[in-house]
Design a protein around this motif. Structure first.
Motif, PDB file in Angstrom:
ATOM      1  N   SER A  53       0.821  -1.209   0.000  1.00 37.54           N
ATOM      2  CA  SER A  53       0.000   0.000   0.000  1.00 37.54           C
ATOM      3  C   SER A  53       0.856   1.260   0.000  1.00 37.54           C
ATOM      4  N   ILE A  54       1.918   1.255   0.805  1.00 35.77           N
ATOM      5  CA  ILE A  54       2.809   2.426   0.874  1.00 35.77           C
ATOM      6  C   ILE A  54       3.436   2.692  -0.486  1.00 35.77           C
ATOM      7  N   VAL A  55       3.907   1.648  -1.165  1.00 37.89           N
ATOM      8  CA  VAL A  55       4.531   1.819  -2.479  1.00 37.89           C
ATOM      9  C   VAL A  55       3.525   2.331  -3.496  1.00 37.89           C
ATOM     10  N   LEU A  56       2.332   1.740  -3.498  1.00 35.29           N
ATOM     11  CA  LEU A  56       1.321   2.123  -4.485  1.00 35.29           C
ATOM     12  C   LEU A  56       0.724   3.500  -4.209  1.00 35.29           C
ATOM     13  N   ARG A  57       0.882   3.983  -2.977  1.00 31.57           N
ATOM     14  CA  ARG A  57       0.405   5.336  -2.648  1.00 31.57           C
ATOM     15  C   ARG A  57       1.511   6.377  -2.789  1.00 31.57           C
ATOM     16  N   ASN A  58       2.633   5.966  -3.430  1.00 31.64           N
ATOM     17  CA  ASN A  58       3.740   6.895  -3.698  1.00 31.64           C
ATOM     18  C   ASN A  58       4.386   7.431  -2.417  1.00 31.64           C
ATOM     19  N   LEU A  92      12.964  12.143 -22.928  1.00 39.05           N
ATOM     20  CA  LEU A  92      11.828  11.908 -22.043  1.00 39.05           C
ATOM     21  C   LEU A  92      12.247  11.190 -20.766  1.00 39.05           C
ATOM     22  N   GLU A  93      13.249  10.338 -20.867  1.00 39.21           N
ATOM     23  CA  GLU A  93      13.688   9.583 -19.700  1.00 39.21           C
ATOM     24  C   GLU A  93      14.243  10.479 -18.600  1.00 39.21           C
ATOM     25  N   LYS A  94      14.595  11.717 -18.908  1.00 33.71           N
ATOM     26  CA  LYS A  94      15.124  12.643 -17.907  1.00 33.71           C
ATOM     27  C   LYS A  94      14.023  13.287 -17.063  1.00 33.71           C
ATOM     28  N   ARG A 137       9.171   8.927 -13.018  1.00 35.31           N
ATOM     29  CA  ARG A 137       9.780   7.928 -12.137  1.00 35.31           C
ATOM     30  C   ARG A 137       9.509   8.181 -10.657  1.00 35.31           C
ATOM     31  N   SER A 138       9.193   9.427 -10.313  1.00 30.79           N
ATOM     32  CA  SER A 138       9.185   9.805  -8.903  1.00 30.79           C
ATOM     33  C   SER A 138       7.918   9.424  -8.141  1.00 30.79           C
ATOM     34  N   ARG A 139       6.824   9.100  -8.874  1.00 33.86           N
ATOM     35  CA  ARG A 139       5.552   8.773  -8.212  1.00 33.86           C
ATOM     36  C   ARG A 139       5.172   9.888  -7.229  1.00 33.86           C
ATOM     37  N   ASN A 140       5.144  11.114  -7.765  1.00 28.29           N
ATOM     38  CA  ASN A 140       4.966  12.283  -6.900  1.00 28.29           C
ATOM     39  C   ASN A 140       3.538  12.792  -6.817  1.00 28.29           C
ATOM     40  N   THR A 184      10.706   0.200 -22.077  1.00 24.60           N
ATOM     41  CA  THR A 184      11.542  -0.512 -21.097  1.00 24.60           C
ATOM     42  C   THR A 184      11.302  -0.007 -19.677  1.00 24.60           C
ATOM     43  N   ALA A 185      10.582   1.106 -19.552  1.00 27.48           N
ATOM     44  CA  ALA A 185      10.344   1.704 -18.234  1.00 27.48           C
ATOM     45  C   ALA A 185       9.202   1.002 -17.515  1.00 27.48           C
ATOM     46  N   ARG A 186       9.203   1.116 -16.205  1.00 28.79           N
ATOM     47  CA  ARG A 186       8.092   0.632 -15.385  1.00 28.79           C
ATOM     48  C   ARG A 186       7.456   1.863 -14.746  1.00 28.79           C
ATOM     49  N   LEU A 187       6.510   2.435 -15.436  1.00 29.25           N
ATOM     50  CA  LEU A 187       5.892   3.675 -14.964  1.00 29.25           C
ATOM     51  C   LEU A 187       4.846   3.366 -13.901  1.00 29.25           C
ATOM     52  N   PRO A 188       4.776   4.173 -12.846  1.00 27.77           N
ATOM     53  CA  PRO A 188       3.893   3.872 -11.718  1.00 27.77           C
ATOM     54  C   PRO A 188       2.441   4.299 -11.917  1.00 27.77           C
TER      55      PRO A 188
END
Length: 336
Positions: A19-24, A111-113, A118-121, A141-145
Motif C-alpha cells: 500500500s505504501i509503495v502504491l500510494r507513492n 523523455l527519460e530525464k 519515475r518519482s511517483r509524486n 523498457t520503463a516501469r511507470l507507476p
C-alpha cells in the motif's frame, strides 16, 4: 482489477508495504528501491490501477481532483499544443470530474530525464505527446507507476490514440492526381516518427500507382521560412506541378515563395498540406490552402477519456483507437 492483497500474496511483502509503495510514499518511508520495483512490476502484471482517485470520486469528495500531466515535446510542434489544449478543455467540460491539468514540456529524445515519470509524486496519470523513437524505446523498457496514454504513437504496452497516417499520404496523392498534377514532390519535416514515415511512404506508393512521376523528397524544418526558401531556390523549370507539404507551416511559406516568383497557384502548381496548425491561417492565406485536417482536438478528448476511464475504473487494460482525417479543399488545389 487486482487488489493490494493479491499483489502482497504475489510478492511476499505485507499489504501495508504494498500500500505504501502504491500510494507513492515509499521514499519517505525508506522502502528499498528493489522492493519498490518488485511491487510495481507485480502490480503491472496483475493489471492493478491506482484506485485513490476512484475512491475519492465515488465518495463525493469534490475538493479532490484527478492530477493529470500532459507531456509535450519542445520542438517545432510546440505551436500545435494550442489545438490539443482546446480539445482537452472541451473534454474536461463534458466530464463530471474535477481535473487538474499540468503541462510539462520536455526535450525531444530526452523523455527519460523527466523525473515526473519515475518519482511517483502524486500524479494519477499522464498523456504523452510527440514521443521520438528514443523516447519510445525508453517508454517500452520503463516501469511507470501511473497509467499513461500516448498521442499518435503505436504501442502494445500503452493505450494509444492515433490518426490514419497511411490514409493521409494516400489521400494527398489522390487529390493531386484529381487536380491534374503529373509530377509531384513532398516537402517534409526532417524530424521523423513512425507515423510520419508511414505517411510519406504511402504518398509515394499511391502516387506511383496512379501513374505520377514522384520527385525526391525535400526534407526541411517545419517553418514558413523553410518552405519559402525551398521554392525561391528551385528554378521554374524544375518545379513539380503538385506539392504535398508535411505541415501547413511549410505550405504557407511555399505559397509566399510562389507569389514572389510570380508562379501561379494552382494554375501552375497545386499545393496541399497536412493541416496541423491553426485552421484560420490556412483558410485565410492567398490563395487559401487546401489541407488534410488532423483531428487533434478530438484526439485530445479521446486521450483524456481513455485515461480517466482507467483511473476511475470504468475500463481497464490496454486500448487503442484510430481517428479518421478529412480533406478540406480550397483554392490552392483545383479538382477537375
Amino acid at each position: 482489477m487486482a487488489t493490494i492483497k493479491q499483489i502482497a500474496e504475489k510478492t511476499g511483502y505485507s499489504q501495508s508495504t504494498v500500500s505504501i509503495v502504491l500510494r507513492n510514499r515509499a521514499e519517505e518511508r525508506k522502502i528499498p528501491e528493489k522492493t519498490q520495483r518488485i511491487i510495481l512490476q507485480a502490480a503491472k502484471e496483475l493489471n492493478y490501477q491506482p484506485s485513490m482517485a476512484a475512491r475519492r470520486l465515488r465518495s463525493g469528495e469534490q475538493d479532490e481532483s484527478l492530477q493529470i500531466a500532459l507531456l509535450w515535446a519542445q520542438d517545432f510542434r510546440a505551436s500545435m499544443m494550442v489545438r490539443f489544449l482546446k480539445g482537452l478543455r472541451s473534454g474536461i467540460e463534458k466530464m463530471q470530474l474535477k481535473i487538474h491539468l499540468t503541462v510539462i514540456p520536455y526535450s525531444t529524445g530526452e523523455l527519460e530525464k523527466e523525473k515526473l515519470l519515475r518519482s511517483r509524486n502524486g500524479y494519477h496519470g499522464a498523456i504523452i505527446c510527440n514521443a521520438s523513437e528514443e523516447d519510445m524505446k525508453f517508454l517500452h523498457t520503463a516501469r511507470l507507476p501511473v497509467p499513461v496514454v500516448l498521442y499518435n504513437r503505436e504501442s502494445e504496452q500503452y493505450s494509444t490514440v492515433c490518426m490514419d497516417n497511411a490514409g493521409i499520404g494516400q489521400m494527398a496523392a489522390e487529390i493531386l492526381k484529381q487536380g491534374g498534377s503529373r509530377r509531384v514532390q513532398m516537402f517534409a519535416s526532417a524530424a521523423k516518427f513512425p507515423g510520419a514515415e508511414k505517411r510519406d511512404a504511402a504518398f509515394e506508393q499511391r502516387a506511383k500507382e496512379l501513374g505520377l512521376e514522384v520527385m525526391p523528397v525535400i526534407f526541411c524544418e517545419s517553418s514558413r521560412e523553410q518552405g519559402r526558401s525551398i521554392v525561391i531556390n528551385i528554378s521554374k523549370e524544375n518545379l513539380p506541378d503538385g506539392i504535398f507539404c508535411g505541415s501547413d507551416a511549410i505550405a504557407l511559406g511555399v505559397l509566399r515563395g510562389f507569389h514572389e516568383k510570380n508562379v501561379a497557384c494552382p494554375q501552375r502548381v497545386r499545393v496541399l498540406a497536412v493541416g496541423n496548425g491553426e485552421p484560420e491561417e490556412a483558410a485565410f492565406s492567398v490563395p487559401s490552402l487546401s489541407v488534410i485536417s488532423l483531428p487533434m482536438e478530438e484526439m485530445a478528448e479521446e486521450c483524456l477519456k481513455m485515461l480517466t476511464d482507467t483511473l476511475t475504473g470504468v475500463q481497464s487494460g490496454i486500448r487503442s483507437r484510430e481517428l479518421p482525417v478529412r480533406m478540406i479543399l480550397r483554392e490552392s488545389v483545383t479538382v477537375g
